[in-house]
Design a protein around this motif. Structure first.
Motif, PDB file in Angstrom:
ATOM      1  N   SER B  42      -4.729  38.005  39.635  1.00 36.37           N
ATOM      2  CA  SER B  42      -3.950  38.619  40.124  1.00 36.37           C
ATOM      3  C   SER B  42      -2.498  38.609  38.348  1.00 36.37           C
ATOM      4  O   SER B  42      -2.369  39.919  38.604  1.00 36.37           O
ATOM      5  N   PHE B  43      -2.515  37.327  38.016  1.00 32.13           N
ATOM      6  CA  PHE B  43      -1.648  37.747  37.088  1.00 32.13           C
ATOM      7  C   PHE B  43      -1.764  38.942  35.670  1.00 32.13           C
ATOM      8  O   PHE B  43      -1.736  39.552  35.402  1.00 32.13           O
ATOM      9  N   ALA B  46      -1.137  41.869  37.218  1.00 32.28           N
ATOM     10  CA  ALA B  46       0.010  42.575  37.160  1.00 32.28           C
ATOM     11  C   ALA B  46      -0.045  42.486  35.890  1.00 32.28           C
ATOM     12  O   ALA B  46       1.096  44.030  35.192  1.00 32.28           O
ATOM     13  N   TYR B  49      -0.977  46.469  35.476  1.00 32.74           N
ATOM     14  CA  TYR B  49      -0.437  47.300  36.331  1.00 32.74           C
ATOM     15  C   TYR B  49       1.340  47.655  35.121  1.00 32.74           C
ATOM     16  O   TYR B  49       1.819  48.853  34.764  1.00 32.74           O
ATOM     17  N   LEU B  50       1.846  46.531  34.464  1.00 36.90           N
ATOM     18  CA  LEU B  50       2.777  46.206  33.820  1.00 36.90           C
ATOM     19  C   LEU B  50       2.256  48.119  32.538  1.00 36.90           C
ATOM     20  O   LEU B  50       3.199  48.805  32.805  1.00 36.90           O
ATOM     21  N   SER B  53       2.362  51.090  33.547  1.00 38.84           N
ATOM     22  CA  SER B  53       3.010  51.292  34.158  1.00 38.84           C
ATOM     23  C   SER B  53       4.417  52.983  33.103  1.00 38.84           C
ATOM     24  O   SER B  53       4.866  53.375  33.444  1.00 38.84           O
ATOM     25  N   GLN B  55       4.990  53.285  30.048  1.00 39.82           N
ATOM     26  CA  GLN B  55       6.257  52.987  28.971  1.00 39.82           C
ATOM     27  C   GLN B  55       5.834  52.913  27.593  1.00 39.82           C
ATOM     28  O   GLN B  55       6.616  52.746  27.190  1.00 39.82           O
ATOM     29  N   GLY B 136      11.182  41.406  27.968  1.00 39.15           N
ATOM     30  CA  GLY B 136      10.323  42.339  28.355  1.00 39.15           C
ATOM     31  C   GLY B 136       8.986  42.209  29.071  1.00 39.15           C
ATOM     32  O   GLY B 136       8.867  40.824  29.023  1.00 39.15           O
ATOM     33  N   ILE B 137       8.434  42.799  29.417  1.00 43.27           N
ATOM     34  CA  ILE B 137       7.474  43.173  29.872  1.00 43.27           C
ATOM     35  C   ILE B 137       6.351  42.340  29.725  1.00 43.27           C
ATOM     36  O   ILE B 137       5.270  41.362  29.601  1.00 43.27           O
ATOM     37  N   ALA B 140       6.530  38.887  29.041  1.00 42.80           N
ATOM     38  CA  ALA B 140       6.740  38.183  30.246  1.00 42.80           C
ATOM     39  C   ALA B 140       5.051  38.009  30.634  1.00 42.80           C
ATOM     40  O   ALA B 140       4.229  37.207  31.138  1.00 42.80           O
ATOM     41  N   SER B 141       3.751  39.359  30.707  1.00 38.38           N
ATOM     42  CA  SER B 141       2.760  38.551  31.066  1.00 38.38           C
ATOM     43  C   SER B 141       1.859  38.297  29.907  1.00 38.38           C
ATOM     44  O   SER B 141       0.961  37.611  30.364  1.00 38.38           O
TER      45      SER B 141
END
Ligand code: HEM
Ligand SMILES: [Cu+2]
Lengths: 558, 204
Positions: B42-43, B46, B49-50, B53, B55, B136-137, B140-141
Motif C-alpha cells: 500500500s505504501f 502511494a 502514485y505520488l 502525479s 509534478q 515534500g512527497i 514522505a515516501s
C-alpha cells in the motif's frame, strides 16, 4: 519434563484443561464460544451508543434548519455513527462474534487454531471502541466515515484518535482473519471435505482473507493520515504535493472489500436458517459456496466505483463500471438459490426465519440500487445524496443487521440453553421491518431530487418526508429495545431449548446447549452434506455427546 | 529426507501434537507475512502514485540518493540472507557450532545494514539540500518506506539475538526448531522487500 510426555492424537484431539475461576472462564477466556459471546455483547453495547447517535441525526432532521445540535456537532455525530456502526458493530458481530461462536463447532473442532491470539484480538476491540468514542472529548472527526482529506486534515485532534482507533480494530480483524483461515484449512473433522462444509463456514472462509488483506491496506492509509496530521508529512495535502484522491483509492481499496466483509458472513447465516426452517436441502449448495469466493475475489477490483465523481480518468471509469456489474452476478445467483430453497418448502415461520426472508427482500432492493449506482451517468446524478444513504442502509441494515438478528434468534439457544421469546421476537421483527422501510425508502426519492447527505440542514421542500423518516426511525429504535428486553428476559426465563430446538442438522446442534468447554467428547467423522433432510445425519462418533459419559481427558500437556 | 524427522525426539518417537501445532504456526506465520506484505504494497502504491502525479520526478531541491553506497549496503543485507540460510541448514544437520556462527554473522550483517542506513539518513538530513520526512512527497515516501523496512530489520536483529540466547540455553532440539524456521522466513521476507524498495527508489 521428567515423565514421558503423553502422546496424543494431535491437534484435533487436543483439549485445554478446564478453565478455573471466573476470570479465566469469562474474562480472559481462551474458549472460542465465550470469546464469540464477548464480541457479541461488546458490539451490542457499541450498537446502542451509535444508535443514540443515529437518533440524534434523525432528531436534527425533523426541521429543515435543524436546531437540535450545532452544525459542527452534527458533522461529528454522523461521522462517529458511521465509523462505529461499520467497525465496532457489524464487522465484529459477524466475524469475531458469530464467526467465533459457530464455525469451529460446525467443522467439528475443539477450538480455533490460535486461542491466545483469539483472546488478544478480542481485547483490542473494546479498547479501540472506547478510543473512538473518546474522540468526542477532543473534537471528533467531521468528514464522515470515509474521512476524506483535506477536511480530515483540518479536523480537530479527535481525527487522529479516530485513525488510531480504526487502526487498532484493523489489527484485531487481521489477527482474526489469520486465525480463521488456518482453522478452516487445518482443523476440520475427518471427512469434512471442502464441499461438505456448512455454508456458514464458507461465508467465514470467504471473509477471512478479506479481513487479512484488505484491512492491512486500510492500516497503511490510516497510518499515513495519522503521520500527516501529527508530523506534517505530506501524503494527501495538495498544497504540499500530496493527493487527496490517493486517500480515496487507498480507502476504497479496503472499504469496498469491507462491504463484503459485512455481508458474506450474513449470507452464511441466511444459508443456514433458510434450509432449517424450510425443511429442504439448500438449493445450489456449490453455487452459494463458490459465488462467495467469486465475490471475495472480484471485490478487490471494483473500488473506484465510489470515485466516479473524483476526476478518475475516463479509460478507468468504464472497466470499473463493467466489473461492478459483473459482481452483481454472483450476488444474484445467491438470491436465486435462496428463493429456490424456499420454493415448495414446508416453511416454519419462526422469528429467525422471518428475519431471513426479510433479508432476502431488503437485500435485493439494496443490491438493485447498487447496480443503478454502478451506471456512471446515474451515479453522477445521485453521488453524495440521500440515494447513497438509502442504498447503503438497505444492504447494511436490511442485509447485514437483519442477518445478525436472524443469527441471534437462531443461535441464542446454543449460547444460553434457552430460547428467545417468539412473541416478542415477532413484534420485534414487524416493528423493525416497517420502521426500517419507512425510514429509508423515502431516501431514494429524496436523493434523486437532490437532497445532499451529511449536511445539518435541508431545503424546506423535503420537510414532510424527513419528518416521516424521523418518526419511523423512532419506531425502529423501539423495536430494537424490544429485542434487548427479549434477550435480557429470556436469558433467565426463556423456555429451555435442549440441544437441538430447530431440528437442524449441522454439527453444533448435535451437542448440548451450551456446549461443554471441549465441544465434542469424540471428534466426529463426517460423511456428507448437512442439508439433506430426508436422510439420516451424515455423522459418526456422536453417540456419547448427549449422554452422561465422562468428559474426555485433557491429553497432550504442554 | 536428509533432515531428522520434524517433531521426533532422540529416540525417534514422533510427537504428533508438536507436528500439527508446528504446521498451524507455519501457516499462520506465512499469512502474517502476506498481510505485512500488503502493508508495504500500500505504501509502495502511494509512493508510485505520488511520483506519477505529474509534478516531475525527482522533485526539485532534494538531496540526490547515493546509489553506489546503497548498492553496497544492499549487498550486506543480501549477504545476511545467505548466512541465515546456512544457519538453518546447519542446525537441521546437527552442526550446532556452525549454526551459531552463521547466526551471529547474520546479526552482525543486519546491524551493519542498519548502520549504513543511519549513515545514509544522516547524509540526506544534514546534507546540502535538507531532505527529511516532512519536506515534500519524496521525503514522505522515502523515509516512511525505508523507515518501515529498517524497523523490520531492527526487530529481526532483536529476534535473532533472542534466538542465540535460546539456542545457547538448549531450547531448540533436532526435531523441534520452529522458532529458527520462522526467523529464517522472516529474514528472507525482509530481504525480498528490500529488493523491491531498492529497485523503486534507486534504480527507476
Ligand atoms: C450488487 C452489489 C452492489 C453494487 C453493484 C454496489 C454499488 C455501489 C456503488 C456504485 C456505490 C457508490 C455510490 C456513490 O458513492 O456514488 C455504492 C456505495 C455503497 N455501497 Fe454498494 N453496491 C453493492 C452492494 C453493496 C453491499 C453488499 C454493501 C454492504 C454490505 C454495500 C455498501 C455500500 C456502502 C456502505 C456504500 C456507500 C459508501 C459511502 O459513500 O459512504 N454495497 N455501492
Ligand atoms: Cu463499493
Amino acid at each position: 519434563m521428567a515423565v514421558a510426555a503423553v502422546h496424543s492424537g494431535g491437534i484435533a484431539e487436543h483439549i485445554h484443561p478446564e478453565p478455573q475461576g471466573f476470570v479465566r472462564r469469562y474474562v480472559f477466556s481462551l474458549d472460542h464460544k465465550i470469546i464469540g459471546i464477548q464480541y457479541i455483547i461488546t458490539a451490542f453495547v457499541f450498537f446502542m451508543l451509535s444508535g443514540l447517535l443515529a437518533e440524534a441525526i434523525r432528531t436534527q432532521l425533523l426541521n429543515p434548519n435543524g436546531g437540535f445540535v450545532a452544525p459542527g456537532t452534527y458533522n461529528e455525530v454522523y461521522s462517529v455513527h458511521g465509523s462505529a456502526m461499520v467497525w465496532l458493530v457489524i464487522i465484529p458481530l459477524l466475524t469475531g462474534g458469530f464467526g467465533n461462536l459457530v464455525f469451529p463447532l460446525q467443522i467439528g473442532a475443539r477450538d480455533v487454531a490460535f486461542p491466545w491470539l483469539n483472546m488478544l484480538s478480542f481485547w483490542i476491540f473494546p479498547v479501540a471502541g472506547l478510543m473512538l468514542f473518546s474522540s468526542f472529548l477532543m473534537g471528533a472527526p467531521t468528514a464522515g466515515w470515509m474521512e476524506y482529506p483535506p477536511i480530515s486534515l483540518q479536523g480537530a485532534a479527535g481525527t487522529s484518535m479516530w485513525c488510531a482507533a480504526i487502526f487498532l480494530v484493523g489489527v484485531s480483524s487481521t489477527i482474526t482473519g489469520i486465525n480463521f483461515v488456518v482453522t478452516i484449512l487445518k482443523m476440520r473433522a475427518p471427512g469434512m471435505t471442502f464441499t461438505r462444509m456448512p455454508l456458514f463456514v464458507w461465508g467465514q472462509f470467504a471473509t477471512a482473507p478479506l479481513l487479512m488483506i484488505a484491512t492491512t491496506a486500510l492500516a497503511a492509509a490510516l497510518a499515513a493520515l495519522f503521520i500527516e496530521r501529527q508530523f506534517g508529512v505530506p501524503f494527501f495535502d495538495p498544497t504540499k504535493g500530496g493527493s487527496p484522491v490517493m486517500w480515496q483509492h487507498m480507502f476504497w481499496f479496503y472499504s469496498h472489500p469491507a462491504v463484503y466483509i459485512m455481508i458474506l458472513p450474513a449470507f452464511g447465516i441466511i444459508s443456514e436458517v433458510l434450509p432449517t426452517f424450510a425443511r429442504k436441502p439448500v438449493f445450489g449448495y456449490k453455487l452459494i459456496a463458490f459465488s462467495s469466493m467469486a465475490i471475495a475475489l472480484l471485490g478487490f477490483m471494483v473500488w473506484a466505483h465510489h470515485m466516479f465523481t473524483s476526476g478518475l480518468a475516463p479509460f478507468l471509469q468504464l472497466p470499473f463500471m463493467i466489473l461492478t456489474y459483473i459482481i452483481g452476478v454472483p450476488t444474484g445467483i445467491k438470491i436465486f438459490s435462496w428463493t429456490a430453497t424456499l420454493f415448495g418448502g414446508k416453511i416454519h415461520y419462526s422469528t429467525a426465519m422471518l428475519f431471513a426472508i426479510g433479508f432476502i427482500g431488503l437485500f435485493t432492493i439494496g443490491g438493485i440500487t447498487g447496480i443503478f449506482l454502478a451506471a456512471i451517468p446515474f451515479d453522477l446524478h445521485v453521488h453524495g445524496t440521500y440515494f447513497i444513504v438509502a442504498h447503503l442502509h438497505y444492504v447494511l441494515v436490511g442485509g447485514s443487521l437483519m442477518g445478525v438478528f436472524a443469527g441471534m434468534y437462531y443461535w441464542f439457544p446454543k449460547m444460553s440453553g434457552r430460547l428467545l421469546n417468539e412473541t416478542l421476537g415477532k413484534i420485534h421483527f414487524w416493528l423493525f421491518f416497517i420502521g426500517f422501510n419507512c425510514t429509508f425508502l423515502p431516501m431514494h426519492w429524496l436523493g434523486m431530487l437532490g437532497m445532499p447527505r451529511e449536511v445539518a440542514t435541508y431545503d424546506p421542500q423535503f420537510t414532510f418526508w424527513n419528518r416521516f423518516e424521523s418518526v419511523a426511525s423512532y419506531l425502529m429504535t423501539f423495536a430494537i429495545l424490544i429485542f434487548f428486553v427479549n434477550v435480557l428476559w429470556s436469558i433467565r426465563n426463556g423456555r429451555r431449548s435442549g440441544p437441538n430446538p430447530w431440528g437442524a442438522r449441522t454439527l453444533e446442534w448435535q451437542i448440548p446447549s451450551p456446549p461443554h468447554y471441549y465441544n465434542f467428547k469424540h471428534i466426529p467423522t463426517v460423511y456428507g452434506l448437512p442439508y439433506d433432510f430426508s436422510q439420516p445425519l451424515p455423522y459418526k462418533g456422536l453417540e456419547e455427546e448427549l449422554t452422561d459419559s465422562p468428559p474426555p481427558v485433557a491429553a497432550g500437556v504442554h | 529426507m536428509s533432515v531428522a524427522a520434524i517433531g521426533a525426539d532422540a529416540h525417534g518417537h514422533v510427537d504428533q501434537l508438536y507436528v500439527e501445532t508446528r504446521e498451524l504456526r507455519l501457516q499462520g506465520f506465512l499469512l502474517f507475512l502476506i498481510s505485512d506484505c500488503v502493508l508495504f504494497s500500500s505504501f509502495i502504491f502511494a509512493y508510485l502514485y505520488l511520483r506519477n502525479s505529474g509534478q516531475g520526478w525527482p522533485p526539485p531541491g532534494i538531496q540526490r540518493l547515493d546509489v553506489a553506497f546503497a548498492a553496497w549496503n544492499s549487498v550486506v543485507l543480501f549477504g545476511s540472507g545467505a548466512t541465515m540460510h546456512y544457519a538453518l541448514e546447519n542446525f537441521k544437520h546437527g552442526n550446532f557450532m556452525k549454526y551459531m556462527r552463521f547466526l551471529l554473522a547474520t546479526i552482525v550483517l543486519g546491524a551493519g545494514f542498519l548502520g549504513g542506513q543511519a549513515y545514509e539518513y544522516n547524509h540526506l538530513i544534514f546534507g546540502e539540500h535538507v531532505t527529511w520526512w516532512g519536506s515534500g512527497i519524496f521525503g514522505a515516501s522515502f523515509f516512511t518506506l525505508t523507515g518501515m523496512h529498517g524497523l523490520h530489520v531492527f526487530l529481526g536483529v532483536c529476534y535473532l539475538t533472542v534466538l542465540v540466547l535460546q539456542s545457547a540455553a538448549g531450547v531448540y532440539t533436532k526435531g523441534k526448531f520452529f522458532g529458527i524456521t520462522a526467523g529464517t522466513l522472516y529474514w528472507h521476507f525482509v530481504d525480498v522487500i528490500w529488493v523491491v524498495l531498492f529497485s523503486i527508489f534507486y534504480l527507476i
